[in-house]
Each structure stands twice: as C-alpha cells, then as structure tokens.
Write a protein that holds these residues in place. Structure first.
Motif, PDB file in Angstrom:
ATOM      1  N   TYR A  80       8.979  -4.860   8.139  1.00 57.91           N
ATOM      2  CA  TYR A  80       8.159  -6.048   8.360  1.00 57.91           C
ATOM      3  C   TYR A  80       7.489  -6.632   7.123  1.00 57.91           C
ATOM      4  N   HIS A  81       7.239  -5.851   6.057  1.00 51.66           N
ATOM      5  CA  HIS A  81       6.521  -6.375   4.906  1.00 51.66           C
ATOM      6  C   HIS A  81       7.481  -7.132   3.994  1.00 51.66           C
ATOM      7  N   TYR A  82       7.039  -8.263   3.463  1.00 53.23           N
ATOM      8  CA  TYR A  82       7.942  -9.099   2.681  1.00 53.23           C
ATOM      9  C   TYR A  82       8.392  -8.435   1.377  1.00 53.23           C
ATOM     10  N   LEU A  83       7.673  -7.435   0.887  1.00 56.31           N
ATOM     11  CA  LEU A  83       8.097  -6.713  -0.305  1.00 56.31           C
ATOM     12  C   LEU A  83       8.840  -5.426   0.028  1.00 56.31           C
ATOM     13  N   GLY A  84       8.933  -5.110   1.292  1.00 59.36           N
ATOM     14  CA  GLY A  84       9.597  -3.875   1.686  1.00 59.36           C
ATOM     15  C   GLY A  84       8.715  -2.665   1.431  1.00 59.36           C
ATOM     16  N   ASP A  85       9.323  -1.534   1.191  1.00 61.86           N
ATOM     17  CA  ASP A  85       8.592  -0.286   0.976  1.00 61.86           C
ATOM     18  C   ASP A  85       8.848   0.204  -0.435  1.00 61.86           C
ATOM     19  N   ASP A  86       8.352  -0.520  -1.407  1.00 62.84           N
ATOM     20  CA  ASP A  86       8.487  -0.070  -2.791  1.00 62.84           C
ATOM     21  C   ASP A  86       7.566   1.102  -3.037  1.00 62.84           C
ATOM     22  N   LYS A  87       8.054   2.061  -3.773  1.00 66.06           N
ATOM     23  CA  LYS A  87       7.206   3.189  -4.134  1.00 66.06           C
ATOM     24  C   LYS A  87       6.188   2.700  -5.166  1.00 66.06           C
ATOM     25  N   VAL A  88       4.933   3.079  -4.965  1.00 67.96           N
ATOM     26  CA  VAL A  88       3.866   2.701  -5.884  1.00 67.96           C
ATOM     27  C   VAL A  88       3.299   3.955  -6.524  1.00 67.96           C
ATOM     28  N   PHE A  89       2.660   3.781  -7.661  1.00 66.45           N
ATOM     29  CA  PHE A  89       2.082   4.901  -8.377  1.00 66.45           C
ATOM     30  C   PHE A  89       0.578   4.928  -8.167  1.00 66.45           C
ATOM     31  N   GLY A  90       0.001   6.110  -8.227  1.00 67.33           N
ATOM     32  CA  GLY A  90      -1.442   6.253  -8.111  1.00 67.33           C
ATOM     33  C   GLY A  90      -1.866   6.651  -6.710  1.00 67.33           C
ATOM     34  N   ASP A  91      -3.156   6.903  -6.596  1.00 66.05           N
ATOM     35  CA  ASP A  91      -3.720   7.311  -5.316  1.00 66.05           C
ATOM     36  C   ASP A  91      -3.819   6.125  -4.368  1.00 66.05           C
ATOM     37  N   ARG A  92      -3.578   6.382  -3.098  1.00 66.42           N
ATOM     38  CA  ARG A  92      -3.692   5.339  -2.070  1.00 66.42           C
ATOM     39  C   ARG A  92      -3.782   6.005  -0.704  1.00 66.42           C
ATOM     40  N   LEU A  93      -4.285   5.257   0.242  1.00 62.45           N
ATOM     41  CA  LEU A  93      -4.332   5.712   1.632  1.00 62.45           C
ATOM     42  C   LEU A  93      -3.495   4.775   2.468  1.00 62.45           C
ATOM     43  N   TYR A  94      -2.689   5.339   3.321  1.00 64.12           N
ATOM     44  CA  TYR A  94      -1.974   4.559   4.324  1.00 64.12           C
ATOM     45  C   TYR A  94      -2.622   4.875   5.655  1.00 64.12           C
ATOM     46  N   TYR A  95      -2.785   3.882   6.500  1.00 63.34           N
ATOM     47  CA  TYR A  95      -3.380   4.155   7.798  1.00 63.34           C
ATOM     48  C   TYR A  95      -2.854   3.184   8.848  1.00 63.34           C
ATOM     49  N   PHE A  96      -2.958   3.620  10.089  1.00 56.97           N
ATOM     50  CA  PHE A  96      -2.605   2.806  11.247  1.00 56.97           C
ATOM     51  C   PHE A  96      -3.869   2.335  11.943  1.00 56.97           C
ATOM     52  N   ALA A  97      -3.817   1.167  12.531  1.00 49.26           N
ATOM     53  CA  ALA A  97      -4.804   0.753  13.523  1.00 49.26           C
ATOM     54  C   ALA A  97      -4.134   1.041  14.866  1.00 49.26           C
ATOM     55  N   VAL A  98      -4.721   1.935  15.656  1.00 46.77           N
ATOM     56  CA  VAL A  98      -4.140   2.351  16.940  1.00 46.77           C
ATOM     57  C   VAL A  98      -5.088   1.969  18.063  1.00 46.77           C
ATOM     58  N   ASP A  99      -4.528   1.814  19.267  1.00 46.82           N
ATOM     59  CA  ASP A  99      -5.356   1.529  20.433  1.00 46.82           C
ATOM     60  C   ASP A  99      -5.543   2.790  21.258  1.00 46.82           C
ATOM     61  N   ALA A 100      -6.171   2.656  22.425  1.00 47.60           N
ATOM     62  CA  ALA A 100      -6.488   3.802  23.274  1.00 47.60           C
ATOM     63  C   ALA A 100      -5.210   4.507  23.758  1.00 47.60           C
ATOM     64  N   GLU A 101      -4.091   3.798  23.814  1.00 43.91           N
ATOM     65  CA  GLU A 101      -2.822   4.407  24.226  1.00 43.91           C
ATOM     66  C   GLU A 101      -2.033   4.942  23.035  1.00 43.91           C
ATOM     67  N   ASN A 102      -2.673   4.986  21.853  1.00 45.31           N
ATOM     68  CA  ASN A 102      -2.084   5.483  20.618  1.00 45.31           C
ATOM     69  C   ASN A 102      -0.881   4.662  20.151  1.00 45.31           C
ATOM     70  N   ARG A 103      -0.885   3.376  20.466  1.00 43.17           N
ATOM     71  CA  ARG A 103       0.152   2.465  19.968  1.00 43.17           C
ATOM     72  C   ARG A 103      -0.267   1.961  18.586  1.00 43.17           C
ATOM     73  N   GLU A 104       0.671   1.943  17.651  1.00 43.12           N
ATOM     74  CA  GLU A 104       0.381   1.408  16.315  1.00 43.12           C
ATOM     75  C   GLU A 104       0.373  -0.118  16.391  1.00 43.12           C
ATOM     76  N   LEU A 105      -0.766  -0.707  16.045  1.00 44.15           N
ATOM     77  CA  LEU A 105      -0.891  -2.160  16.103  1.00 44.15           C
ATOM     78  C   LEU A 105      -0.850  -2.795  14.720  1.00 44.15           C
ATOM     79  N   ALA A 106      -1.213  -2.020  13.717  1.00 50.25           N
ATOM     80  CA  ALA A 106      -1.191  -2.514  12.340  1.00 50.25           C
ATOM     81  C   ALA A 106      -1.053  -1.314  11.410  1.00 50.25           C
ATOM     82  N   ALA A 107      -0.561  -1.597  10.224  1.00 43.64           N
ATOM     83  CA  ALA A 107      -0.410  -0.532   9.225  1.00 43.64           C
ATOM     84  C   ALA A 107      -0.909  -1.026   7.891  1.00 43.64           C
TER      85      ALA A 107
END
Length: 107
Positions: A80-107
């Motif tokens: 879905y991201h226009y740049l795709g999944d390029d590997k990046v360097f350095g520290d970072r956090l990836y996270y999901f926004a989930v609802d009560a049914e544990n569905r991923e709504l955003a990343a």
C-alpha cells in the motif's frame, strides 16, 4: 522523507528551466523474484479493513515486534505505501493501530 516526491518534482522543474544541473537518475534496484513472491504471498493474506468507520471501537497502538507481526506490517508497506518497503537504517518503531477485534487499521 515525507516530502520526497514534491522535492524531486521541484528539482526536475528547476533542471528543466536550466536553473540547475542534476546528475543522471539512479534507478532503484529491482527486488529478486523470491522477495517479490514472499511479499505477494503475505499481502494476499492481509485482512480487509472495515467498510464502515462506525464498526471500529477500542482503538489501541501495538508495536510490531520482530517476527510474524513485523512481517505482516512490512507486507502492508509493500502493498500500500507508495515507496514500498525499502529497508531503512537506524532505530525506528513500527506499530499497528488495532481495534477491539484486533484488526489492523493502520500501520
């Protein structure tokens, strides 16, 4: 790089007007067939988002730690991201926004 696309467009406009000289464009390296296949397989299993926002309740943020959750998040980026999944360097956090049914709504 939130404004990368706009910056590149502006630089090309300046070059077209003769205001600057740009070096020859470098193409992004193509992914290997196995990388594409793995990403396509993960993306095919992605759950569909809810059709109606009123179906969403109990929002929370969930860190995507190394393993299956991070692989799923990276499949979302690749699909879905226009740049795709390029590997990046350095520290970072990836996270999901989930609802009560544990569905991923955003990343």
């Amino acid at each position: 790089m939130p404004k990368r696309v706009q910056c590149v467009k502006f630089l090309r406009q300046l070059a077209g007007e003769g205001a600057i000289d740009l070096p020859k464009s470098q193409q992004r390296l193509a992914k290997t067939p196995s990388e594409v296949t793995k990403s396509d397989e993960r993306a095919a299993r992605l759950p569909a988002p809810p059709d109606d926002i009123t179906e969403v309740s109990g929002l929370a943020l969930e860190i995507a730690k190394a393993g299956p959750r991070l692989q799923l998040l990276r499949a979302y980026l690749e699909k879905y991201h226009y740049l795709g999944d390029d590997k990046v360097f350095g520290d970072r956090l990836y996270y999901f926004a989930v609802d009560a049914e544990n569905r991923e709504l955003a990343a």
